[in-house]
Design a protein around this motif. Sequence first.
Motif, PDB file in Angstrom:
ATOM      1  N   UNK A   1       0.854  -1.102  -0.160  1.00  0.00           N
ATOM      2  CA  UNK A   1      -0.072   0.057   0.335  1.00  0.00           C
ATOM      3  C   UNK A   1       1.180   1.308   0.471  1.00  0.00           C
ATOM      4  N   UNK A   2       0.748   2.064  -1.400  1.00  0.00           N
ATOM      5  CA  UNK A   2       0.871   3.390  -1.375  1.00  0.00           C
ATOM      6  C   UNK A   2       0.171   4.908  -0.653  1.00  0.00           C
ATOM      7  N   UNK A   3       0.338   5.825  -0.794  1.00  0.00           N
ATOM      8  CA  UNK A   3       0.018   7.251  -0.665  1.00  0.00           C
ATOM      9  C   UNK A   3       0.928   8.159  -0.290  1.00  0.00           C
ATOM     10  N   UNK A   4       1.052   8.391  -1.649  1.00  0.00           N
ATOM     11  CA  UNK A   4       2.103   9.354  -2.116  1.00  0.00           C
ATOM     12  C   UNK A   4       1.266  10.784  -2.041  1.00  0.00           C
ATOM     13  N   UNK A   5       1.550  11.861  -1.095  1.00  0.00           N
ATOM     14  CA  UNK A   5       1.178  12.868  -0.871  1.00  0.00           C
ATOM     15  C   UNK A   5       2.284  14.308  -1.583  1.00  0.00           C
ATOM     16  N   UNK A   6       1.564  15.095  -2.119  1.00  0.00           N
ATOM     17  CA  UNK A   6       2.500  16.867  -2.271  1.00  0.00           C
ATOM     18  C   UNK A   6       1.523  17.814  -2.522  1.00  0.00           C
ATOM     19  N   UNK A   7       2.597  18.137  -3.685  1.00  0.00           N
ATOM     20  CA  UNK A   7       1.634  19.960  -3.477  1.00  0.00           C
ATOM     21  C   UNK A   7       1.772  20.677  -2.521  1.00  0.00           C
ATOM     22  N   UNK A   8       2.957  20.289  -1.249  1.00  0.00           N
ATOM     23  CA  UNK A   8       2.986  21.344  -0.249  1.00  0.00           C
ATOM     24  C   UNK A   8       3.686  22.771  -0.802  1.00  0.00           C
ATOM     25  N   UNK A  99     -10.006   4.459   9.727  1.00  0.00           N
ATOM     26  CA  UNK A  99      -8.799   3.378  10.101  1.00  0.00           C
ATOM     27  C   UNK A  99      -7.451   3.287   9.214  1.00  0.00           C
ATOM     28  N   UNK A 100      -6.581   3.902   9.483  1.00  0.00           N
ATOM     29  CA  UNK A 100      -5.524   4.159   8.340  1.00  0.00           C
ATOM     30  C   UNK A 100      -4.048   3.114   8.285  1.00  0.00           C
ATOM     31  N   UNK A 101      -4.933   2.380   6.486  1.00  0.00           N
ATOM     32  CA  UNK A 101      -4.425   1.348   6.602  1.00  0.00           C
ATOM     33  C   UNK A 101      -2.978   1.038   5.804  1.00  0.00           C
ATOM     34  N   UNK A 102      -2.542   2.825   5.176  1.00  0.00           N
ATOM     35  CA  UNK A 102      -0.856   2.708   4.803  1.00  0.00           C
ATOM     36  C   UNK A 102      -0.704   3.735   6.145  1.00  0.00           C
ATOM     37  N   UNK A 103       1.278   2.847   6.249  1.00  0.00           N
ATOM     38  CA  UNK A 103       2.055   3.601   7.356  1.00  0.00           C
ATOM     39  C   UNK A 103       1.997   4.557   6.640  1.00  0.00           C
ATOM     40  N   UNK A 104       2.714   5.966   7.612  1.00  0.00           N
ATOM     41  CA  UNK A 104       2.623   7.373   7.463  1.00  0.00           C
ATOM     42  C   UNK A 104       3.965   7.613   7.114  1.00  0.00           C
ATOM     43  N   UNK A 105       3.840   8.198   6.507  1.00  0.00           N
ATOM     44  CA  UNK A 105       5.334   8.499   5.667  1.00  0.00           C
ATOM     45  C   UNK A 105       5.389   9.703   5.716  1.00  0.00           C
ATOM     46  N   UNK A 106       5.813  10.776   5.126  1.00  0.00           N
ATOM     47  CA  UNK A 106       6.778  12.687   5.272  1.00  0.00           C
ATOM     48  C   UNK A 106       6.027  12.906   5.093  1.00  0.00           C
ATOM     49  N   UNK A 107       4.364  12.446   4.097  1.00  0.00           N
ATOM     50  CA  UNK A 107       3.748  13.362   3.778  1.00  0.00           C
ATOM     51  C   UNK A 107       4.437  15.159   2.733  1.00  0.00           C
TER      52      UNK A 107
END
Length: 114
Positions: A1-8, A99-107
Amino acid sequence: VQLQASGGGLVQTGGSLRLSCAASGIAFSANVMAWYRQATGKQRETVARISRSGNTIYAGSVKGRFTISRDNAKNTVYLHMNNLKPEDTGAYYCNTWPNSIATWGQGTLVTVSS
């Protein structure tokens, strides 16, 4: 599972940003998705969430300024942030809710200067 946040980024008070979060490895359209943020020294909080059908809920501190949306075809959730304030500064993450199923990355880091 990957969730990649961007745009900050760095923005002045009153400015706007659009965050994106691309998901892979999950049944995206089957999940409630949320944006969370964590300021230095504070607990992570839920900023906004969006249901599978597009219903939205916002934290009181961002209501009227932030808009969460999703594109199930692209497995992506967005957060449009307007009229940013210094107290919006922090690391922003996306994940499933409740429930957060993905690990918390750097955001993705949002810094609002006064």
